[in-house]
Design a protein around this motif. Structure first.
Motif, mmCIF file in Angstrom:
data_model
loop_
_atom_site.group_PDB
_atom_site.id
_atom_site.type_symbol
_atom_site.label_atom_id
_atom_site.label_comp_id
_atom_site.label_asym_id
_atom_site.label_seq_id
_atom_site.Cartn_x
_atom_site.Cartn_y
_atom_site.Cartn_z
ATOM 1 N N ALA A 1 1.125 -0.814 0.107
ATOM 2 C CA ALA A 1 -0.076 0.016 -0.179
ATOM 3 C C ALA A 1 0.813 1.345 -0.164
ATOM 4 N N THR A 2 2.289 1.059 0.339
ATOM 5 C CA THR A 2 2.934 2.595 0.883
ATOM 6 C C THR A 2 4.314 2.080 -0.491
ATOM 7 N N LYS A 3 4.403 1.414 -1.426
ATOM 8 C CA LYS A 3 4.873 1.008 -2.178
ATOM 9 C C LYS A 3 6.113 1.094 -2.826
ATOM 10 N N LEU A 4 4.952 2.779 -3.210
ATOM 11 C CA LEU A 4 5.060 4.180 -3.474
ATOM 12 C C LEU A 4 5.698 5.595 -3.178
ATOM 13 N N ASP A 5 5.319 5.477 -2.354
ATOM 14 C CA ASP A 5 5.540 6.095 -0.816
ATOM 15 C C ASP A 5 6.917 6.536 -0.943
ATOM 16 N N ASP A 6 7.815 7.763 -0.205
ATOM 17 C CA ASP A 6 9.094 7.948 0.253
ATOM 18 C C ASP A 6 8.303 7.906 1.387
ATOM 19 N N CYS A 7 9.380 6.956 2.532
ATOM 20 C CA CYS A 7 8.477 6.830 4.143
ATOM 21 C C CYS A 7 10.431 6.650 5.022
ATOM 22 N N ARG B 1 -7.086 4.053 -6.584
ATOM 23 C CA ARG B 1 -8.035 2.426 -7.212
ATOM 24 C C ARG B 1 -7.980 2.314 -6.198
ATOM 25 N N LEU B 2 -6.075 1.370 -5.708
ATOM 26 C CA LEU B 2 -5.754 0.213 -4.147
ATOM 27 C C LEU B 2 -5.981 1.478 -3.040
ATOM 28 N N ASN B 3 -5.732 3.122 -3.221
ATOM 29 C CA ASN B 3 -6.251 3.836 -2.189
ATOM 30 C C ASN B 3 -7.660 3.975 -1.906
#
Ligand code: NAD
Length: 469
Positions: free
Chosen positions: A92-98, A439-441
């Protein structure tokens, strides 16, 4: 002269301006501290001698060099400490900067005691500066000469807008504690620590407590008593026993005690001569009040003084003293000794020795001397303490890569090296999201359905986590 409130207001305004944020600025201030130590070595040694008759050797080793090494370590490593720490992600957070970002806390207060009056004041300050804070330091009024020297030197070397020395005793410190800080770092005794915590609770200010307690030294299955006696005597009588990590009492078998005593006597003579009062290598008790407290303990003990016991009030001198036949509830066992008096208690087995130690509060340091590594492992496994050192005393605290601090009643939190930087940093959890994968969000939005829930649980489950940055 500025009031305490004005000082803190000035530092807060500076902090808000962001001056302390660039790493280059922090490094420049740490280098200034290095220069302060280098340029003023003679004055520092002299002040420490005035306060505690501290030998030059001990002043350089335990105050100046330990600080220089800490500064060097911080300057070398700060670049990696401030790097963003990327966190593992799920689908779910794959494309985010964490990531975790270390941020300074703000304006912090450091309160120090008198026994290593320079080291215990400046060493936490290194971590606080490295982390980008503005800092108020409050030296101990008991070590007067070092207190005045620090108050003179700090403004000469460091930015006056970022760092300040506030002087005074209990009353001034209590007033200081009424002001809002972003962190309070206190080194000293447990009784005062309670009032520090109480004062901090008004603003829910986080607190680090570096306290004391009774550090035991267990000696079992130790054939080489000469080596043990050298290390024990050195670590106990360094700074005349006024070290928070000094071995407070020894626990060993009767046979070990009987083998150890003549060797301790010889080692003491080798270190300090037949008249220790004339030795330039033995510090004095810091004040008449502290001398009286220690002599009171000696007066109250039901144990037998077998070495030392001599004293001189005017000179604030107490000879290196060893007491045997000390019961567990003896006056010497009811409080931290913090002076040159070493009680030796006997328990015939290491298990019984461990039980005795575990009946007391968790100490700041715990020592075991043994030729047998299984004894070391047993003691390490069945006890708890802030730090642990086998076959030596004190020196584990000189390594900046090891955290230094207590556990339970011996303290909260730790410092030295990276640990000091972390103590004075907030680890801010940051998630920088994009607008993709809507869509995932969208799975989380109402109207809720069983199907959405199943998919959502799959995307956030640990099974779909990945280490992609
Ligand atoms: P202390 O608590 O008397 O004094 C420490 C500081 O607190 C001083 O700056 C003093 O001005 C201030 N202070 C004193 N009374 C106060 C009050 N009522 N309210 C607010 N502030 C007050 O401690 P000390 O006698 O200077 O130090 C001895 C103790 O410190 C021992 O227990 C020792 O084990 C411990 N210690 C711990 C460490 C460590 O790193 N864990 C190091 C050194 C000493």
């Amino acid at each position: 002269m500025d009031t305490q409130n004005q000082v803190v207001d000035r530092l807060r305004a500076t902090f808000r301006s962001g001056v302390t944020l660039p790493v280059e600025f922090r490094i420049s201030q740490l280098k200034q501290l290095m220069a302060m130590l280098k340029d003023n070595e003679e004055q520092i040694v002299d002040a420490l001698h005035q306060d505690l008759a501290k030998p030059k050797f001990e002043a350089i080793l335990a105050e100046i060099d330990i600080l220089t090494n800490e500064l060097h370590y911080a300057i070398t490593n700060i670049g990696s400490w401030v790097q963003l720490e990327y966190a593992a992600k799920n689908l779910a957070t794959k494309l985010d900067d964490c990531f975790i970002r270390r941020e300074p806390l703000g304006v912090v207060l450091i309160i120090a005691p008198w026994n290593y009056p320079l080291q215990l004041l400046i060493l936490p300050m290194v971590g606080a500066i490295a982390a980008g804070n503005c800092v108020v330091i409050k030296p101990s009024e008991v070590s007067q000469a070092t207190d005045s020297l620090v108050a003179e030197l700090i403004p000469k070397y460091l930015s006056k807008d970022c760092y300040a020395v506030v002087r005074g005793g209990a009353e001034e410190t209590k007033a200081l504690l009424e002001i809002r800080f972003d962190h309070i770092f206190y080194t000293g005794c447990q009784a005062v620590a309670r009032s520090v915590v109480q004062a901090a609770s008004v603003y829910l200010t986080p607190v680090t407590l570096e306290l004391g307690g009774k550090c035991p030294c267990l000696i079992y299955n130790q054939e080489n008593v000469a080596a043990a006696a050298h290390r024990l005597v050195w670590s106990k009588f360094f700074n005349a026993g006024q070290s928070c990590v000094a071995p407070d009492y020894v626990v060993c078998s009767t046979a070990t005690r009987d083998a150890l005593l003549p060797v301790i006597r010889q080692v003491l003579e080798k270190f300090y001569g037949t008249e220790p009062q004339k030795s330039p290598d033995l510090s004095r008790i810091v004040s008449p009040r502290h001398w009286t407290r220690l002599m009171g303990l000696l007066g109250k003990t039901s144990g037998k003084v077998v070495i030392g016991g001599e004293s001189n009030q005017e000179d604030k001198y107490i000879a290196p003293t060893v007491v045997v036949d000390v019961a567990e509830d003896d006056a010497l066992m009811n409080e931290e000794i913090f002076g040159p008096i070493l009680p030796i208690l006997t328990e015939e087995s290491v298990e019984k020795g461990i039980e005795l130690v575990n009946r007391k509060e968790k100490p700041l340091a715990l020592y075991v001397f043994s030729d047998d590594s299984s004894v070391v492992k047993t003691v390490m496994g069945k006890t708890s303490s802030g730090g642990f050192c086998a076959n030596d005393g004190i020196i584990h605290m000189a390594l900046p890569s090891l955290p230094f601090g207590g556990v339970g009643a011996s303290g909260w939190g730790s410092y030295h090296g990276r640990w000091g930087f972390e103590t004075f940093s907030h680890r801010r959890a940051c998630m920088l999201r994009g607008w993709a994968m809507e869509r995932l969000n969208g799975l989380r939005y109402p109207p809720y359905t069983e199907e959405k829930l199943t998919w959502l649980r799959w995307t956030t489950s640990p099974k779909t986590s990945c280490s992609m940055m």
